[in-house]
Design an enzyme around this catalytic site. Sequence first.
Site, mmCIF file in Angstrom:
data_model
loop_
_atom_site.group_PDB
_atom_site.id
_atom_site.type_symbol
_atom_site.label_atom_id
_atom_site.label_comp_id
_atom_site.label_asym_id
_atom_site.label_seq_id
_atom_site.Cartn_x
_atom_site.Cartn_y
_atom_site.Cartn_z
ATOM 1 N N HIS A 75 11.375 2.439 29.463
ATOM 2 C CA HIS A 75 10.247 3.409 30.498
ATOM 3 C C HIS A 75 10.333 4.510 28.767
ATOM 4 C CE1 HIS A 75 9.479 2.272 34.250
ATOM 5 N NE2 HIS A 75 9.343 1.214 33.881
ATOM 6 N N TYR A 202 6.659 10.558 39.979
ATOM 7 C CA TYR A 202 6.838 11.787 41.002
ATOM 8 C C TYR A 202 6.185 12.482 41.872
ATOM 9 C CZ TYR A 202 11.893 10.516 38.686
ATOM 10 O OH TYR A 202 13.047 10.080 38.272
ATOM 11 N N PRO A 295 19.638 12.344 44.633
ATOM 12 C CA PRO A 295 19.175 11.170 43.691
ATOM 13 C C PRO A 295 17.326 11.912 42.556
ATOM 14 C CG PRO A 295 18.187 10.663 45.789
ATOM 15 C CD PRO A 295 19.145 11.969 45.703
ATOM 16 N N LYS A 299 20.696 10.502 38.425
ATOM 17 C CA LYS A 299 22.156 10.998 37.626
ATOM 18 C C LYS A 299 23.318 10.146 37.604
ATOM 19 C CE LYS A 299 19.867 12.879 34.470
ATOM 20 N NZ LYS A 299 19.593 11.913 33.315
ATOM 21 N N TYR A 387 16.333 14.473 31.605
ATOM 22 C CA TYR A 387 16.063 13.015 32.155
ATOM 23 C C TYR A 387 16.514 11.967 30.885
ATOM 24 C CZ TYR A 387 13.837 9.329 34.831
ATOM 25 O OH TYR A 387 13.076 8.940 36.079
HETATM 26 P P1 FAD Z 1 29.667 3.580 44.386
HETATM 27 O O1 FAD Z 1 29.138 3.114 43.712
HETATM 28 O O2 FAD Z 1 29.863 4.297 45.802
HETATM 29 O O3 FAD Z 1 31.118 3.022 44.775
HETATM 30 C C1 FAD Z 1 31.991 3.533 45.363
HETATM 31 C C2 FAD Z 1 33.211 2.211 45.637
HETATM 32 O O4 FAD Z 1 34.082 2.359 46.396
HETATM 33 C C3 FAD Z 1 32.032 1.048 46.954
HETATM 34 O O5 FAD Z 1 31.986 -0.108 46.357
HETATM 35 C C4 FAD Z 1 33.270 0.780 47.880
HETATM 36 O O6 FAD Z 1 33.197 0.302 49.404
HETATM 37 C C5 FAD Z 1 34.321 1.524 47.646
HETATM 38 N N1 FAD Z 1 35.562 1.790 48.663
HETATM 39 C C6 FAD Z 1 35.162 3.209 49.588
HETATM 40 N N2 FAD Z 1 36.093 3.696 50.467
HETATM 41 C C7 FAD Z 1 36.841 2.927 49.828
HETATM 42 C C8 FAD Z 1 38.668 2.651 49.977
HETATM 43 N N3 FAD Z 1 39.073 3.528 50.910
HETATM 44 N N4 FAD Z 1 39.272 2.292 49.107
HETATM 45 C C9 FAD Z 1 38.544 0.952 48.835
HETATM 46 N N5 FAD Z 1 37.437 0.909 48.427
HETATM 47 C C10 FAD Z 1 36.981 1.278 49.162
HETATM 48 N N6 FAD Z 1 21.804 7.243 39.641
HETATM 49 C C11 FAD Z 1 21.567 7.123 38.673
HETATM 50 O O7 FAD Z 1 22.413 7.014 38.146
HETATM 51 N N7 FAD Z 1 20.053 6.756 38.902
HETATM 52 C C12 FAD Z 1 19.475 6.470 39.663
HETATM 53 O O8 FAD Z 1 18.228 6.322 39.427
HETATM 54 C C13 FAD Z 1 19.803 7.143 40.965
HETATM 55 N N8 FAD Z 1 19.355 6.205 42.437
HETATM 56 C C14 FAD Z 1 19.598 7.043 43.282
HETATM 57 C C15 FAD Z 1 19.146 6.579 44.458
HETATM 58 C C16 FAD Z 1 19.395 6.031 46.093
HETATM 59 C C17 FAD Z 1 18.550 6.283 46.982
HETATM 60 C C18 FAD Z 1 20.809 6.655 46.020
HETATM 61 C C19 FAD Z 1 21.259 6.543 47.288
HETATM 62 C C20 FAD Z 1 21.219 6.403 45.336
HETATM 63 C C21 FAD Z 1 20.615 6.722 43.724
HETATM 64 N N9 FAD Z 1 21.714 7.206 42.471
HETATM 65 C C22 FAD Z 1 21.970 6.509 41.399
HETATM 66 C C23 FAD Z 1 23.138 7.503 42.805
HETATM 67 C C24 FAD Z 1 24.183 5.971 42.123
HETATM 68 O O9 FAD Z 1 24.089 5.069 43.212
HETATM 69 C C25 FAD Z 1 25.742 6.599 42.874
HETATM 70 O O10 FAD Z 1 25.972 7.212 42.063
HETATM 71 C C26 FAD Z 1 26.269 5.356 41.983
HETATM 72 O O11 FAD Z 1 26.208 4.326 42.992
HETATM 73 C C27 FAD Z 1 27.927 5.840 42.010
HETATM 74 O O12 FAD Z 1 28.901 4.898 41.602
HETATM 75 P P2 FAD Z 1 30.730 4.929 41.802
HETATM 76 O O13 FAD Z 1 30.374 3.578 41.499
HETATM 77 O O14 FAD Z 1 30.491 6.329 41.229
HETATM 78 O O15 FAD Z 1 30.268 4.737 43.335
HETATM 79 C C1 DHB Z 2 15.196 5.256 41.755
HETATM 80 C C2 DHB Z 2 15.871 6.263 41.905
HETATM 81 C C3 DHB Z 2 15.614 7.585 41.480
HETATM 82 O O1 DHB Z 2 16.916 8.467 42.003
HETATM 83 C C4 DHB Z 2 14.757 8.087 40.690
HETATM 84 O O2 DHB Z 2 15.094 9.306 40.137
HETATM 85 C C5 DHB Z 2 14.491 7.329 40.107
HETATM 86 C C6 DHB Z 2 14.388 5.916 40.309
HETATM 87 C C7 DHB Z 2 14.582 3.843 41.510
HETATM 88 O O3 DHB Z 2 15.803 3.428 42.545
HETATM 89 O O4 DHB Z 2 13.873 2.844 40.627
#
Ligand code: FAD
Ligand code: DHB
Length: 389
Positions: A75, A202, A295, A299, A387
Amino acid sequence: MSTERTQVVVVGAGPAGLLLSHLLHEEGIATILVEAQDRDYVQARVRAGVIEHGAADILRRAGVGDRMDREGLPHEGIELRFDGTAHRIAMTDLTGRHITVYGQQEIVHDLTERRLADGGDVRFACGPAAIHDIDSAEPSVTYTADGGEHRIVADFVVACDGAHGAGRPALGGALTPIEKVYPFAWLGILAHAAPRIHELVYANHENGFALYSMRSPTVTRLYLQVPSTDRLEEWPDERIWDELALRFSLDGQPWEPTRGEIFERSLAPLRSYVGEPMQRGRLFLAGDAAHTVPPTGAKGMNLAIRDVDLLARALTEQVRTGEEAGLRTYTDRALRAVWRAEYFSWWMTTMLHRFDADSAFDRRVQTAQLTNVVSSRAYSTALAENYVG
Ligand code: FAD
Ligand code: DHB
Protein backbone atom coordinates in the site's frame (compact mmCIF):
# COMPACT_ATOMS: atom_id res chain seq x y z
CA MET A 1 8.79 -33.49 37.59
CA SER A 2 10.92 -33.88 34.44
CA THR A 3 13.84 -31.44 34.08
CA GLU A 4 15.51 -30.42 30.83
CA ARG A 5 18.15 -27.86 29.89
CA THR A 6 18.47 -25.47 26.98
CA GLN A 7 20.16 -22.16 26.20
CA VAL A 8 17.07 -19.93 25.92
CA VAL A 9 13.47 -20.68 26.91
CA VAL A 10 10.97 -18.55 25.05
CA VAL A 11 7.46 -18.23 26.51
CA GLY A 12 4.66 -17.52 24.00
CA ALA A 13 4.27 -18.43 20.32
CA GLY A 14 2.92 -15.14 18.98
CA PRO A 15 4.92 -13.26 16.34
CA ALA A 16 7.55 -12.19 18.91
CA GLY A 17 8.28 -15.63 20.38
CA LEU A 18 8.26 -17.48 17.06
CA LEU A 19 10.52 -14.95 15.35
CA LEU A 20 12.94 -14.88 18.30
CA SER A 21 13.32 -18.65 18.39
CA HIS A 22 13.86 -18.64 14.61
CA LEU A 23 16.49 -15.86 14.75
CA LEU A 24 18.35 -17.63 17.57
CA HIS A 25 18.23 -20.94 15.69
CA GLU A 26 19.81 -19.22 12.69
CA GLU A 27 22.67 -18.23 15.01
CA GLY A 28 23.06 -21.78 16.29
CA ILE A 29 21.47 -21.08 19.69
CA ALA A 30 19.14 -23.74 21.12
CA THR A 31 15.68 -22.70 22.30
CA ILE A 32 12.57 -24.34 23.64
CA LEU A 33 9.37 -22.42 22.88
CA VAL A 34 6.47 -23.00 25.28
CA GLU A 35 2.96 -21.88 24.27
CA ALA A 36 -0.14 -22.07 26.47
CA GLN A 37 -2.66 -22.61 23.66
CA ASP A 38 -2.88 -25.24 20.94
CA ARG A 39 -1.58 -24.56 17.44
CA ASP A 40 -5.00 -24.16 15.80
CA TYR A 41 -6.04 -21.57 18.36
CA VAL A 42 -2.85 -19.55 17.96
CA GLN A 43 -3.06 -19.60 14.17
CA ALA A 44 -6.73 -18.67 14.08
CA ARG A 45 -6.30 -15.59 16.31
CA VAL A 46 -7.08 -12.59 14.10
CA ARG A 47 -5.29 -9.35 14.90
CA ALA A 48 -2.84 -7.11 13.07
CA GLY A 49 -2.80 -6.42 9.36
CA VAL A 50 -0.27 -3.69 8.65
CA ILE A 51 3.43 -4.56 8.39
CA GLU A 52 5.64 -1.50 8.33
CA HIS A 53 8.60 -1.16 6.01
CA GLY A 54 11.29 -1.85 8.64
CA ALA A 55 9.52 -4.87 10.13
CA ALA A 56 8.99 -6.37 6.65
CA ASP A 57 12.74 -6.00 6.05
CA ILE A 58 13.52 -7.83 9.30
CA LEU A 59 11.25 -10.71 8.19
CA ARG A 60 12.90 -10.81 4.74
CA ARG A 61 16.41 -10.77 6.21
CA ALA A 62 15.37 -13.63 8.48
CA GLY A 63 14.32 -15.61 5.39
CA VAL A 64 10.64 -15.74 6.34
CA GLY A 65 9.25 -13.02 4.05
CA ASP A 66 8.66 -14.96 0.81
CA ARG A 67 4.91 -15.53 1.15
CA MET A 68 4.43 -12.02 2.58
CA ASP A 69 6.09 -10.64 -0.57
CA ARG A 70 4.03 -12.91 -2.85
CA GLU A 71 0.61 -12.57 -1.23
CA GLY A 72 0.79 -9.40 0.89
CA LEU A 73 -0.76 -6.24 -0.52
CA PRO A 74 1.69 -3.32 -0.87
CA HIS A 75 0.00 0.00 0.00
CA GLU A 76 1.35 3.40 -1.00
CA GLY A 77 -1.20 5.60 0.73
CA ILE A 78 -3.97 5.79 3.31
CA GLU A 79 -7.09 7.90 3.42
CA LEU A 80 -8.26 10.10 6.29
CA ARG A 81 -11.99 10.82 6.12
CA PHE A 82 -13.64 13.52 8.24
CA ASP A 83 -16.45 16.04 7.83
CA GLY A 84 -17.71 13.90 4.93
CA THR A 85 -14.54 14.49 2.89
CA ALA A 86 -11.76 12.09 1.85
CA HIS A 87 -8.08 13.08 1.99
CA ARG A 88 -5.27 10.86 0.77
CA ILE A 89 -1.90 10.73 2.52
CA ALA A 90 0.52 9.70 -0.24
CA MET A 91 2.91 7.77 1.99
CA THR A 92 5.23 6.46 -0.68
CA ASP A 93 5.51 9.82 -2.46
CA LEU A 94 6.30 11.44 0.90
CA THR A 95 8.73 8.84 2.27
CA GLY A 96 9.84 6.53 -0.56
CA ARG A 97 8.61 3.57 1.52
CA HIS A 98 5.41 1.52 1.69
CA ILE A 99 3.53 -0.75 4.09
CA THR A 100 2.34 -4.30 3.40
CA VAL A 101 -1.13 -5.49 4.35
CA TYR A 102 -0.67 -9.12 5.43
CA GLY A 103 -2.51 -10.74 8.34
CA GLN A 104 -0.67 -11.39 11.59
CA GLN A 105 -1.97 -14.96 11.57
CA GLU A 106 -0.28 -15.50 8.19
CA ILE A 107 3.02 -14.43 9.74
CA VAL A 108 2.39 -16.72 12.70
CA HIS A 109 1.61 -19.53 10.24
CA ASP A 110 4.77 -18.89 8.16
CA LEU A 111 7.00 -18.73 11.26
CA THR A 112 5.49 -21.87 12.79
CA GLU A 113 5.96 -23.83 9.56
CA ARG A 114 9.56 -22.68 9.34
CA ARG A 115 10.35 -23.53 12.97
CA LEU A 116 8.91 -27.01 12.55
CA ALA A 117 10.67 -27.54 9.18
CA ASP A 118 13.96 -26.59 10.90
CA GLY A 119 13.30 -29.17 13.64
CA GLY A 120 12.61 -26.45 16.22
CA ASP A 121 11.33 -27.42 19.68
CA VAL A 122 7.95 -25.65 19.70
CA ARG A 123 5.53 -26.93 22.34
CA PHE A 124 1.88 -25.96 21.99
CA ALA A 125 -0.93 -26.57 24.50
CA CYS A 126 1.33 -26.32 27.56
CA GLY A 127 -1.16 -24.26 29.59
CA PRO A 128 0.13 -21.11 31.27
CA ALA A 129 3.86 -21.46 31.98
CA ALA A 130 5.48 -19.96 35.12
CA ILE A 131 8.88 -18.27 35.32
CA HIS A 132 11.30 -18.82 38.25
CA ASP A 133 14.71 -17.83 39.65
CA ILE A 134 15.39 -14.98 37.23
CA ASP A 135 18.02 -13.44 39.52
CA SER A 136 20.04 -16.66 39.56
CA ALA A 137 22.33 -18.12 36.88
CA GLU A 138 19.77 -20.87 36.35
CA PRO A 139 16.38 -19.33 35.60
CA SER A 140 13.65 -21.79 34.70
CA VAL A 141 10.18 -22.20 33.29
CA THR A 142 7.62 -24.75 34.47
CA TYR A 143 4.41 -25.97 32.90
CA THR A 144 1.95 -28.81 33.22
CA ALA A 145 1.11 -30.94 30.19
CA ASP A 146 0.19 -34.57 29.44
CA GLY A 147 -0.60 -35.08 33.10
CA GLY A 148 2.93 -34.21 34.21
CA GLU A 149 4.98 -31.28 35.53
CA HIS A 150 7.83 -30.11 33.35
CA ARG A 151 10.77 -27.87 34.19
CA ILE A 152 13.16 -26.30 31.72
CA VAL A 153 16.34 -24.73 33.08
CA ALA A 154 18.10 -22.26 30.78
CA ASP A 155 20.76 -19.56 30.59
CA PHE A 156 18.08 -17.00 29.71
CA VAL A 157 14.29 -16.75 29.70
CA VAL A 158 12.48 -14.47 27.26
CA ALA A 159 8.82 -13.71 27.93
CA CYS A 160 6.99 -13.09 24.63
CA ASP A 161 3.72 -13.98 26.30
CA GLY A 162 1.63 -10.90 25.63
CA ALA A 163 -0.19 -8.58 28.01
CA HIS A 164 -1.58 -11.32 30.27
CA GLY A 165 1.36 -13.70 30.48
CA ALA A 166 3.87 -14.68 33.14
CA GLY A 167 6.54 -12.17 32.10
CA ARG A 168 5.11 -8.99 33.66
CA PRO A 169 4.39 -10.51 37.10
CA ALA A 170 7.81 -12.23 37.13
CA LEU A 171 9.54 -8.80 37.10
CA GLY A 172 7.87 -8.19 40.47
CA GLY A 173 8.72 -4.95 42.25
CA ALA A 174 11.28 -4.08 39.55
CA LEU A 175 8.44 -3.21 37.18
CA THR A 176 7.00 0.30 36.89
CA PRO A 177 3.79 0.21 34.84
CA ILE A 178 2.99 3.39 32.89
CA GLU A 179 -0.51 3.25 31.51
CA LYS A 180 -3.40 5.05 29.83
CA VAL A 181 -6.81 3.47 29.34
CA TYR A 182 -9.24 4.77 26.70
CA PRO A 183 -13.01 4.64 27.33
CA PHE A 184 -13.72 2.64 24.17
CA ALA A 185 -12.93 -0.55 22.31
CA TRP A 186 -12.69 -1.66 18.69
CA LEU A 187 -15.27 -4.02 17.31
CA GLY A 188 -13.42 -5.80 14.48
CA ILE A 189 -14.92 -8.01 11.77
CA LEU A 190 -13.68 -10.06 8.85
CA ALA A 191 -16.15 -10.49 5.99
CA HIS A 192 -16.19 -12.46 2.76
CA ALA A 193 -16.54 -9.30 0.67
CA ALA A 194 -14.36 -7.76 -2.03
CA PRO A 195 -12.75 -4.53 -0.78
CA ARG A 196 -14.63 -1.61 -2.32
CA ILE A 197 -11.43 0.43 -2.49
CA HIS A 198 -7.81 -0.60 -2.24
CA GLU A 199 -6.38 1.65 0.44
CA LEU A 200 -7.09 1.83 4.17
CA VAL A 201 -9.58 4.46 5.34
CA TYR A 202 -9.36 5.98 8.84
CA ALA A 203 -12.65 7.81 9.44
CA ASN A 204 -13.57 10.28 12.19
CA HIS A 205 -17.37 10.61 12.29
CA GLU A 206 -19.57 12.17 14.96
CA ASN A 207 -20.72 8.64 15.93
CA GLY A 208 -17.10 7.56 16.38
CA PHE A 209 -14.10 6.15 14.57
CA ALA A 210 -14.25 3.54 11.79
CA LEU A 211 -11.43 1.80 9.90
CA TYR A 212 -11.60 0.18 6.51
CA SER A 213 -8.99 -2.48 5.79
CA MET A 214 -8.67 -5.74 3.92
CA ARG A 215 -6.85 -9.05 3.82
CA SER A 216 -7.16 -10.19 0.21
CA PRO A 217 -9.14 -9.45 -2.97
CA THR A 218 -12.09 -11.30 -1.37
CA VAL A 219 -11.82 -10.49 2.34
CA THR A 220 -12.53 -7.13 4.00
CA ARG A 221 -11.41 -6.19 7.53
CA LEU A 222 -13.43 -3.47 9.26
CA TYR A 223 -13.41 -1.84 12.67
CA LEU A 224 -15.81 0.38 14.66
CA GLN A 225 -15.13 2.38 17.81
CA VAL A 226 -17.67 1.22 20.43
CA PRO A 227 -18.04 1.99 24.16
CA SER A 228 -15.85 -0.36 26.19
CA THR A 229 -18.98 -1.61 27.98
CA ASP A 230 -20.61 -2.91 24.74
CA ARG A 231 -20.94 -6.65 24.15
CA LEU A 232 -20.82 -8.44 20.78
CA GLU A 233 -24.49 -9.49 21.16
CA GLU A 234 -25.41 -5.81 20.95
CA TRP A 235 -23.99 -5.66 17.43
CA PRO A 236 -25.97 -7.86 15.01
CA ASP A 237 -24.70 -7.87 11.40
CA GLU A 238 -27.18 -5.29 10.08
CA ARG A 239 -26.28 -2.82 12.79
CA ILE A 240 -22.56 -3.22 12.05
CA TRP A 241 -22.98 -2.65 8.30
CA ASP A 242 -25.35 0.31 8.75
CA GLU A 243 -23.03 1.96 11.22
CA LEU A 244 -20.01 1.45 8.96
CA ALA A 245 -21.87 2.99 6.00
CA LEU A 246 -22.76 6.00 8.13
CA ARG A 247 -19.30 6.56 9.58
CA PHE A 248 -17.66 6.32 6.14
CA SER A 249 -20.15 8.88 4.71
CA LEU A 250 -18.94 11.07 1.88
CA ASP A 251 -20.60 14.40 1.02
CA GLY A 252 -23.48 13.70 3.37
CA GLN A 253 -24.25 10.33 1.73
CA PRO A 254 -23.69 6.97 3.43
CA TRP A 255 -20.76 5.09 1.86
CA GLU A 256 -21.43 1.35 1.86
CA PRO A 257 -18.54 -1.09 2.11
CA THR A 258 -19.32 -4.18 -0.01
CA ARG A 259 -21.35 -6.42 2.30
CA GLY A 260 -20.66 -10.11 2.76
CA GLU A 261 -20.80 -12.91 5.30
CA ILE A 262 -19.15 -11.86 8.56
CA PHE A 263 -17.01 -14.85 9.58
CA GLU A 264 -15.05 -13.42 12.50
CA ARG A 265 -15.81 -10.76 15.08
CA SER A 266 -14.09 -9.59 18.23
CA LEU A 267 -13.83 -6.73 20.70
CA ALA A 268 -10.48 -5.24 21.69
CA PRO A 269 -10.14 -2.63 24.44
CA LEU A 270 -7.77 0.24 23.71
CA ARG A 271 -4.90 1.03 26.03
CA SER A 272 -1.40 2.41 26.08
CA TYR A 273 0.98 0.60 28.43
CA VAL A 274 4.74 0.42 28.96
CA GLY A 275 6.33 -1.63 31.73
CA GLU A 276 9.79 -0.35 32.60
CA PRO A 277 12.35 -1.89 32.63
CA MET A 278 11.94 -4.66 30.04
CA GLN A 279 14.36 -6.97 31.86
CA ARG A 280 15.60 -8.17 35.20
CA GLY A 281 18.43 -10.63 35.91
CA ARG A 282 18.19 -13.33 33.28
CA LEU A 283 14.62 -12.52 32.19
CA PHE A 284 13.84 -10.32 29.17
CA LEU A 285 10.41 -9.18 27.97
CA ALA A 286 9.57 -8.52 24.30
CA GLY A 287 6.50 -7.43 22.35
CA ASP A 288 3.11 -7.05 24.04
CA ALA A 289 4.55 -8.61 27.20
CA ALA A 290 6.47 -5.35 27.68
CA HIS A 291 4.17 -2.78 26.07
CA THR A 292 0.77 -2.25 24.48
CA VAL A 293 -0.28 0.42 22.02
CA PRO A 294 -3.82 1.25 20.90
CA PRO A 295 -4.16 -0.26 17.39
CA THR A 296 -4.84 3.05 15.61
CA GLY A 297 -1.20 3.47 14.58
CA ALA A 298 -0.86 -0.22 13.53
CA LYS A 299 2.32 -0.52 15.57
CA GLY A 300 1.95 -3.41 18.09
CA MET A 301 3.25 -6.33 16.05
CA ASN A 302 5.81 -4.15 14.34
CA LEU A 303 7.28 -3.19 17.71
CA ALA A 304 7.29 -6.85 18.77
CA ILE A 305 9.34 -7.67 15.66
CA ARG A 306 11.79 -4.85 16.40
CA ASP A 307 12.21 -5.91 20.05
CA VAL A 308 13.13 -9.46 19.18
CA ASP A 309 15.49 -8.35 16.42
CA LEU A 310 17.41 -6.32 19.04
CA LEU A 311 17.25 -9.08 21.61
CA ALA A 312 18.39 -11.82 19.22
CA ARG A 313 21.51 -9.80 18.41
CA ALA A 314 22.28 -9.12 22.08
CA LEU A 315 21.78 -12.76 23.08
CA THR A 316 23.92 -13.94 20.16
CA GLU A 317 26.72 -11.60 21.18
CA GLN A 318 26.56 -12.83 24.78
CA VAL A 319 26.59 -16.50 23.78
CA ARG A 320 29.40 -16.07 21.21
CA THR A 321 31.73 -13.73 23.06
CA GLY A 322 30.49 -13.40 26.63
CA GLU A 323 29.99 -9.66 26.02
CA GLU A 324 26.95 -8.53 28.05
CA ALA A 325 26.74 -4.86 26.98
CA GLY A 326 24.00 -5.55 24.41
CA LEU A 327 21.86 -7.34 26.97
CA ARG A 328 22.49 -4.73 29.69
CA THR A 329 21.37 -1.92 27.38
CA TYR A 330 18.43 -3.82 25.82
CA THR A 331 15.73 -1.92 27.75
CA ASP A 332 17.16 1.51 26.93
CA ARG A 333 17.57 0.75 23.24
CA ALA A 334 14.17 -0.94 22.86
CA LEU A 335 12.33 1.81 24.76
CA ARG A 336 13.48 4.50 22.32
CA ALA A 337 11.41 2.91 19.52
CA VAL A 338 8.66 1.92 21.96
CA TRP A 339 8.05 5.45 23.22
CA ARG A 340 8.04 6.90 19.71
CA ALA A 341 5.40 4.32 18.76
CA GLU A 342 3.47 5.01 21.98
CA TYR A 343 3.43 8.68 21.09
CA PHE A 344 2.34 8.09 17.48
CA SER A 345 -0.38 5.61 18.50
CA TRP A 346 -1.74 7.97 21.17
CA TRP A 347 -1.65 10.87 18.67
CA MET A 348 -3.54 8.91 15.99
CA THR A 349 -6.02 7.64 18.59
CA THR A 350 -6.85 11.05 20.03
CA MET A 351 -7.06 12.65 16.60
CA LEU A 352 -9.40 10.04 15.12
CA HIS A 353 -11.73 8.89 17.91
CA ARG A 354 -14.71 10.59 19.56
CA PHE A 355 -14.44 11.07 23.32
CA ASP A 356 -17.72 11.57 25.21
CA ALA A 357 -16.03 14.01 27.54
CA ASP A 358 -14.89 16.30 24.70
CA SER A 359 -16.15 19.88 24.84
CA ALA A 360 -17.09 21.94 21.77
CA PHE A 361 -13.59 23.40 22.00
CA ASP A 362 -11.98 19.93 21.94
CA ARG A 363 -14.03 18.96 18.84
CA ARG A 364 -13.09 22.11 16.90
CA VAL A 365 -9.43 21.65 17.77
CA GLN A 366 -9.60 18.01 16.62
CA THR A 367 -10.98 19.10 13.23
CA ALA A 368 -8.30 21.80 12.96
CA GLN A 369 -5.66 19.20 13.72
CA LEU A 370 -6.99 16.85 11.02
CA THR A 371 -7.13 19.75 8.58
CA ASN A 372 -3.48 20.56 9.32
CA VAL A 373 -2.45 16.96 8.80
CA VAL A 374 -4.07 16.70 5.36
CA SER A 375 -3.23 20.18 4.10
CA SER A 376 0.33 20.70 5.29
CA ARG A 377 3.08 18.67 3.60
CA ALA A 378 5.13 18.77 6.81
CA TYR A 379 2.30 17.29 8.91
CA SER A 380 1.45 14.68 6.23
CA THR A 381 5.09 13.68 6.03
CA ALA A 382 5.33 13.30 9.81
CA LEU A 383 2.30 11.00 9.77
CA ALA A 384 3.60 9.03 6.78
CA GLU A 385 7.11 8.60 8.24
CA ASN A 386 5.76 7.27 11.50
CA TYR A 387 3.17 5.07 9.80
CA VAL A 388 5.48 3.33 7.31
CA GLY A 389 8.18 2.88 9.96
P1 FAD B 1 0.91 -12.12 21.35
O1 FAD B 1 0.56 -12.14 19.91
O2 FAD B 1 -0.13 -11.70 22.33
O3 FAD B 1 1.41 -13.57 21.72
C1 FAD B 1 1.60 -13.99 23.06
C2 FAD B 1 1.50 -15.50 23.12
O4 FAD B 1 1.84 -15.95 24.43
C3 FAD B 1 0.09 -16.00 22.87
O5 FAD B 1 0.13 -17.02 21.88
C4 FAD B 1 -0.39 -16.52 24.22
O6 FAD B 1 -1.29 -17.60 24.10
C5 FAD B 1 0.92 -16.94 24.84
N1 FAD B 1 0.92 -16.94 26.31
C6 FAD B 1 0.38 -16.02 27.15
N2 FAD B 1 0.65 -16.32 28.44
C7 FAD B 1 1.38 -17.46 28.41
C8 FAD B 1 1.96 -18.27 29.43
N3 FAD B 1 1.89 -17.96 30.72
N4 FAD B 1 2.64 -19.39 29.04
C9 FAD B 1 2.75 -19.72 27.72
N5 FAD B 1 2.23 -18.98 26.73
C10 FAD B 1 1.56 -17.86 27.07
N6 FAD B 1 -0.10 -4.50 15.35
C11 FAD B 1 0.50 -4.07 14.20
O7 FAD B 1 1.74 -4.01 14.16
N7 FAD B 1 -0.21 -3.70 13.10
C12 FAD B 1 -1.58 -3.74 13.08
O8 FAD B 1 -2.20 -3.45 12.05
C13 FAD B 1 -2.25 -4.15 14.29
N8 FAD B 1 -3.60 -4.21 14.37
C14 FAD B 1 -4.22 -4.72 15.50
C15 FAD B 1 -5.59 -4.81 15.51
C16 FAD B 1 -6.23 -5.32 16.66
C17 FAD B 1 -7.73 -5.40 16.70
C18 FAD B 1 -5.46 -5.81 17.75
C19 FAD B 1 -6.14 -6.39 18.98
C20 FAD B 1 -4.09 -5.71 17.73
C21 FAD B 1 -3.44 -5.17 16.61
N9 FAD B 1 -2.05 -5.07 16.55
C22 FAD B 1 -1.45 -4.57 15.43
C23 FAD B 1 -1.23 -5.50 17.69
C24 FAD B 1 -0.64 -6.90 17.54
O9 FAD B 1 -1.66 -7.84 17.26
C25 FAD B 1 0.12 -7.29 18.82
O10 FAD B 1 0.98 -6.24 19.17
C26 FAD B 1 0.92 -8.60 18.62
O11 FAD B 1 0.08 -9.72 18.71
C27 FAD B 1 2.03 -8.74 19.67
O12 FAD B 1 2.71 -9.96 19.47
P2 FAD B 1 3.37 -10.75 20.68
O13 FAD B 1 4.03 -11.93 20.06
O14 FAD B 1 4.18 -9.81 21.49
O15 FAD B 1 2.16 -11.19 21.62
C1 DHB C 1 -5.49 -3.03 10.56
C2 DHB C 1 -5.37 -2.91 11.92
C3 DHB C 1 -4.98 -1.71 12.45
O1 DHB C 1 -4.84 -1.56 13.79
C4 DHB C 1 -4.71 -0.62 11.64
O2 DHB C 1 -4.35 0.57 12.21
C5 DHB C 1 -4.83 -0.75 10.28
C6 DHB C 1 -5.22 -1.97 9.73
C7 DHB C 1 -5.93 -4.33 10.01
O3 DHB C 1 -6.24 -5.24 10.79
O4 DHB C 1 -5.97 -4.49 8.77
